[in-house]
Design an enzyme around this catalytic site. Structure first.
Site, PDB file in Angstrom:
ATOM      1  N   ARG A  67       0.831  -1.208  -0.221  1.00 36.59           N
ATOM      2  CA  ARG A  67       0.032   0.078   0.148  1.00 36.59           C
ATOM      3  C   ARG A  67       0.898   1.043   0.048  1.00 36.59           C
ATOM      4  O   ARG A  67       0.563   2.288  -0.449  1.00 36.59           O
ATOM      5  CB  ARG A  67      -0.834   0.289   1.246  1.00 36.59           C
ATOM      6  CG  ARG A  67      -1.791   1.219   1.210  1.00 36.59           C
ATOM      7  CD  ARG A  67      -2.917   1.187   2.406  1.00 36.59           C
ATOM      8  NE  ARG A  67      -2.017   1.572   3.577  1.00 36.59           N
ATOM      9  CZ  ARG A  67      -2.672   1.860   4.793  1.00 36.59           C
ATOM     10  NH1 ARG A  67      -3.933   1.210   4.937  1.00 36.59           N
ATOM     11  NH2 ARG A  67      -2.010   2.065   5.959  1.00 36.59           N
ATOM     12  N   LEU A  95      -6.216   5.418   2.821  1.00 33.48           N
ATOM     13  CA  LEU A  95      -4.834   6.068   2.703  1.00 33.48           C
ATOM     14  C   LEU A  95      -3.849   6.048   3.652  1.00 33.48           C
ATOM     15  O   LEU A  95      -4.378   5.847   5.116  1.00 33.48           O
ATOM     16  CB  LEU A  95      -5.122   7.658   2.450  1.00 33.48           C
ATOM     17  CG  LEU A  95      -5.891   7.809   0.924  1.00 33.48           C
ATOM     18  CD1 LEU A  95      -6.650   9.258   0.957  1.00 33.48           C
ATOM     19  CD2 LEU A  95      -5.052   7.315  -0.445  1.00 33.48           C
ATOM     20  N   ASN A 109     -13.274  14.026   2.798  1.00 32.51           N
ATOM     21  CA  ASN A 109     -13.946  12.968   2.257  1.00 32.51           C
ATOM     22  C   ASN A 109     -15.554  13.076   2.664  1.00 32.51           C
ATOM     23  O   ASN A 109     -15.912  13.799   3.651  1.00 32.51           O
ATOM     24  CB  ASN A 109     -13.491  11.799   3.313  1.00 32.51           C
ATOM     25  CG  ASN A 109     -14.170  10.644   2.916  1.00 32.51           C
ATOM     26  OD1 ASN A 109     -14.246  10.017   1.739  1.00 32.51           O
ATOM     27  ND2 ASN A 109     -14.759   9.799   3.855  1.00 32.51           N
ATOM     28  N   HIS A 111     -18.851  11.041   3.580  1.00 36.20           N
ATOM     29  CA  HIS A 111     -19.159   9.855   4.009  1.00 36.20           C
ATOM     30  C   HIS A 111     -20.533   9.649   4.143  1.00 36.20           C
ATOM     31  O   HIS A 111     -21.373  10.821   4.703  1.00 36.20           O
ATOM     32  CB  HIS A 111     -18.469   9.591   5.358  1.00 36.20           C
ATOM     33  CG  HIS A 111     -18.927   8.242   5.901  1.00 36.20           C
ATOM     34  ND1 HIS A 111     -18.363   7.237   5.473  1.00 36.20           N
ATOM     35  CD2 HIS A 111     -19.865   7.899   7.066  1.00 36.20           C
ATOM     36  CE1 HIS A 111     -18.751   6.128   6.181  1.00 36.20           C
ATOM     37  NE2 HIS A 111     -19.673   6.605   6.993  1.00 36.20           N
ATOM     38  N   GLY A 145      -7.261   7.860  10.786  1.00 32.50           N
ATOM     39  CA  GLY A 145      -8.084   7.016  11.151  1.00 32.50           C
ATOM     40  C   GLY A 145      -9.029   6.431  10.142  1.00 32.50           C
ATOM     41  O   GLY A 145      -9.044   7.189   8.841  1.00 32.50           O
ATOM     42  N   VAL A 146     -10.033   5.811  10.127  1.00 30.82           N
ATOM     43  CA  VAL A 146     -11.264   5.527   9.114  1.00 30.82           C
ATOM     44  C   VAL A 146     -12.348   6.597   9.630  1.00 30.82           C
ATOM     45  O   VAL A 146     -13.097   6.187  10.654  1.00 30.82           O
ATOM     46  CB  VAL A 146     -11.547   4.047   9.342  1.00 30.82           C
ATOM     47  CG1 VAL A 146     -12.717   3.893   8.041  1.00 30.82           C
ATOM     48  CG2 VAL A 146     -10.293   3.182   8.529  1.00 30.82           C
ATOM     49  N   ASP A 147     -12.395   7.445   8.895  1.00 36.80           N
ATOM     50  CA  ASP A 147     -13.899   8.363   9.120  1.00 36.80           C
ATOM     51  C   ASP A 147     -13.782   8.890  10.426  1.00 36.80           C
ATOM     52  O   ASP A 147     -14.926   8.901  11.092  1.00 36.80           O
ATOM     53  CB  ASP A 147     -15.107   7.439   8.808  1.00 36.80           C
ATOM     54  CG  ASP A 147     -15.200   6.803   7.419  1.00 36.80           C
ATOM     55  OD1 ASP A 147     -14.780   7.477   6.473  1.00 36.80           O
ATOM     56  OD2 ASP A 147     -15.668   5.802   7.286  1.00 36.80           O
TER      57      ASP A 147
END
Ligand code: GAR
Length: 209
Positions: A67, A95, A109, A111, A145-147
């Site tokens: 990645r 990312l 982003n 969401h 982090g994620v979201d």
């Protein structure tokens, strides 16, 4: 003031990309959409970019063994084009920290849920299954982090008794198309001030004619 250079990353059908392109065409979003990048060669988002005369690039994750290498390829494309703002419009890949640190406070982003509820995949279905009465969408800065990054704008919609995940997602999508270009415009105008987790929206600068 010179227009900020925007890159859009998208994995799929690209209706949020289209909302951005339409807002630019309508003069509501004053940025230069310089490149659209996808991790899927067959993403309709790439066709939408070409239709609008925007450079469209497929970066194939399979050509990179990690990645990190894939992210570095993206970073190189973005730096070569002197990108100021990166919009994730249905970009389905996480990312890595190097990417996020390379563009601090410059990645946003969209969401399809009212964060911090229902992060991750298929957020509209998660919300529908949970039985919430209000759903919606969030534009936020991207952190590692994620979201989880600081929230810029949110919009709410009702969940109706006879909704399916699909009808709910469609209602949310209308709001996504409205608030995502708005949030990008605020960032382009340097009107977003991050204070810890909070994002303060600064008043518009007076017209400089
Ligand atoms: C949108 O609903 C967006 O919010 C969502 O993917 C869809 C892309 O649609 N993003 C995520 O779920 C990110 N975790 P689009 O390709 O038509 O813009």
């Amino acid at each position: 003031m010179e227009k900020k250079a925007l890159a859009v990353l998208a994995s799929g059908r690209g209706t949020n990309l289209q909302a951005i392109l339409d807002a630019v065409a309508a003069g509501q979003l004053r940025v230069d959409v310089r490149v659209v990048i996808s991790d899927r060669g067959d993403a309709p988002a790439l066709d939408r970019a070409r239709q609008a005369g925007v450079e469209a690039i497929f970066v194939n994750p399979r050509q990179y063994s990690t990645r990190r290498d894939f992210d570095r390829a993206l970073i190189a494309i973005l730096q070569e084009r002197k990108i100021d703002i990166i919009a994730l419009a249905g970009y389905m890949r996480i990312l890595g920290p190097e990417f996020v640190r390379t563009f601090p406070r410059r990645i946003v982003n969209i969401h399809p849920a009212l964060l911090p509820a229902f992060p991750g995949l298929e957020a509209q279905t998660q919300a529908w299954r949970y039985g919430v009465k209000i759903a919606g969408c969030t534009v936020h800065f991207v952190d590692e982090g994620v979201d989880t990054g600081p929230i810029i704008l949110q919009a709410a919609v009702p969940v109706l008794d006879d909704d399916t995940p699909e009808t709910l997602a469609a209602r949310i999508l209308v709001e996504e198309h409205r608030i995502f270009p708005q949030a990008i415009q605020l960032l382009a105008e340097n009107r977003l001030q991050i204070e810890g987790r909070r994002v303060r929206i600064l008043p518009a600068a007076p017209d400089q004619d």
